[in-house]
Design an enzyme around this catalytic site. Structure first.
Site, PDB file in Angstrom:
ATOM      1  N   ASP A 151       0.777  -1.106  -0.088  1.00  0.00           N
ATOM      2  CA  ASP A 151      -0.314  -0.334   0.145  1.00  0.00           C
ATOM      3  C   ASP A 151       0.828   1.477  -0.227  1.00  0.00           C
ATOM      4  O   ASP A 151       1.972   1.171   1.009  1.00  0.00           O
ATOM      5  CB  ASP A 151      -0.592   0.103   1.242  1.00  0.00           C
ATOM      6  CG  ASP A 151      -2.001   0.898   0.815  1.00  0.00           C
ATOM      7  OD1 ASP A 151      -3.033   0.742   1.923  1.00  0.00           O
ATOM      8  OD2 ASP A 151      -1.397   1.785   0.727  1.00  0.00           O
TER       9      ASP A 151
ATOM     10  N   ASP B 127      -3.602   2.619  -6.166  1.00  0.00           N
ATOM     11  CA  ASP B 127      -2.076   2.686  -4.682  1.00  0.00           C
ATOM     12  C   ASP B 127      -2.206   1.368  -4.909  1.00  0.00           C
ATOM     13  O   ASP B 127      -1.063   0.990  -3.070  1.00  0.00           O
ATOM     14  CB  ASP B 127      -2.871   3.522  -4.086  1.00  0.00           C
ATOM     15  CG  ASP B 127      -3.624   3.414  -2.814  1.00  0.00           C
ATOM     16  OD1 ASP B 127      -4.266   2.619  -3.662  1.00  0.00           O
ATOM     17  OD2 ASP B 127      -3.283   4.462  -1.985  1.00  0.00           O
ATOM     18  N   GLU B 128      -2.510  -0.290  -4.190  1.00  0.00           N
ATOM     19  CA  GLU B 128      -2.138  -0.657  -3.695  1.00  0.00           C
ATOM     20  C   GLU B 128      -2.602  -1.952  -4.526  1.00  0.00           C
ATOM     21  O   GLU B 128      -3.152  -2.434  -6.048  1.00  0.00           O
ATOM     22  CB  GLU B 128      -2.875  -1.051  -2.997  1.00  0.00           C
ATOM     23  CG  GLU B 128      -4.391  -1.107  -2.690  1.00  0.00           C
ATOM     24  CD  GLU B 128      -5.109  -0.620  -1.549  1.00  0.00           C
ATOM     25  OE1 GLU B 128      -5.351  -2.309  -1.203  1.00  0.00           O
ATOM     26  OE2 GLU B 128      -5.634  -0.019  -1.011  1.00  0.00           O
TER      27      GLU B 128
END
Length: 392
Positions: free
Chosen positions: A12, A127-128
């Site tokens: 993350d 974003d992950e």
DNA sequence: GCAAATGTCGCCGTTTGA
DNA sequence: CGGATCAAACGGCGACAT
């Protein structure tokens, strides 16, 4: 044969959008910075070369915080908070508009960097990612450090990683030590590190399930793990109850999904003020048509045809209505989409004022025509576009 | 008064065809 | 031929996620 446990990482990025903005504006490091609001206020460049940033206190109108720096979070600012509320809490925070183009760029960079080390990746948004390390020869912590370093070298950004036997535990774990964290979780860690957490930390338990569990006196994962399965089943149905039980014990066999096809494409917009279907008919009609054209352009640009067209309304009281319509054949034509969406609109109540309008295209198939360039993707509407009407 | 945009999934009721 | 039944498609919508 007994298989060894998997080694699943969840990575993350730390305060991703905000951190990307800090790469661009390093003078903002250490300050409370929030990203969000309308897309219309770039920092102004002053004659002396410095920049003039907007402050949260000067924001007027609708919008939510998309993300913020850790300094802003310390002031009580969080994602999805209304802008005006945030402005009351932190009037001096710096406000920047979102720049998805930039975030997508850094997203591609960090994912490519990870893929060079461990190619088995499940995309979870901008974003992950989940990463399967099971088949790699190296030791787990070495791999995690290598991945973090590769992400830093590719982007200048930090991330937090957790590694455990499954996606569920790793997802929880990557949040345990942030920013720049590295967390290992084994089944033996569950009682001490997972059970004390609120049930809401389980990916898949949202606000509704959280509230209903609270009704049963269940707020921590430990309490969920100790709950009578029969009671859970009464309140949540068999499928969800079984999943809750398994999750509370850290059990999760879901594989990584390394390739997935887009299922739908949509555009929606919240108005600056609530609009009345009859009084503001002309404005609404134009917005509606624009949304349809944008969906059509998105479809063409990405090389898709859609067979289902749907609409979404959000009323002034925040309730949502959706309708959709399946067409006889697939399309990416703006006028066809506009007609179908107009047909959907005739089926919803339009007494209350609206705050949001959206248009969606689903049941996608690949168009035989190659994906279009951005310039040539604009569709033309015929002159007699159907107008919005009240239900008859 | 205030609460974005985009996307996925699951469940359920209805319709349709066999 | 009426009724029971089943599956698939469809449409609505809630929940959840980033």
């Amino acid at each position: 044969m007994n298989m060894p446990p998997r080694r699943i990482a969840h990575l993350d990025m730390d305060a991703f959008y905000a951190s990307v903005e800090l790469l661009r504006y390093p003078e903002l490091r250490g300050l409370a910075v929030v990203i969000g609001g309308r897309r219309d206020q770039q920092p102004a460049k002053l004659p002396d070369g410095s920049r003039r940033f907007s402050l949260l206190r000067d924001y007027v109108g609708r919008g939510v915080i998309t993300t913020s720096t850790y300094e802003a979070r310390a002031l009580g600012i969080f994602s999805a908070m209304g802008m005006m509320k945030a402005a009351r809490l932190a009037p001096d925070a710096i406000l920047l508009p979102v720049d998805f183009e930039a975030y997508r760029h850094y997203s591609r960079l960090f994912k490519a960097a990870v893929a060079r080390i461990a190619p088995k990746i499940e995309d979870r948004g901008i974003d992950e990612i989940y990463i399967d390390l099971s088949d790699l020869p190296d030791e787990t912590v070495i791999l995690a450090r290598r991945i973090k370093q590769a992400v830093m070298e590719a982007t200048g950004l930090t991330c937090s990683i957790a590694i455990s036997p499954n996606k569920l535990l790793s997802k929880i774990g990557s949040d345990l030590d942030k920013p720049d964290g590295l967390t290992l979780l084994a089944p033996a860690d569950i009682p001490l590190r997972i059970w004390p957490l609120p049930v809401r930390k389980i990916n898949g338990v949202g606000p509704k399930a959280d509230a209903r569990l609270a009704t049963l006196g269940i707020t921590t994962i430990a309490e969920l793990a100790a709950a009578d399965p029969a009671v859970l089943q009464e309140h949540f149905g068999r499928s969800y109850a079984e999943w809750l039980h398994a999750a509370s014990h850290g059990i999760d066999d879901r594989p990584l999904v390394t390739d997935s096809e887009t299922k739908s494409i949509s555009r929606e917009t919240t108005f600056e003020r609530d609009l009345h279907v009859r009084r503001d008919r002309a404005i609404l009609s134009e917005i509606f048509t624009t949304l349809c054209m944008r969906v059509a352009a998105d479809l063409q640009r990405k090389g898709y045809l859609a067979r289902t067209i749907g609409i979404k309304l959000r009323y002034e009281d925040f309730r949502v209505a959706t309708r959709d319509l399946t067409l006889p054949g697939p399309t990416a034509d703006p006028a066809t989409i506009r007609r179908a969406a107009g047909d959907c609109l005739r089926r919803v109540p339009l007494e209350r004022k609206l705050r949001l309008l959206g248009v969606r295209a689903g049941t996608l198939s690949a168009s035989s025509a190659p994906p279009m360039s951005v310039e040539s993707a604009q569709g033309e509407l015929p002159l007699d576009v159907p107008t919005m009407t009240s239900p008859s």
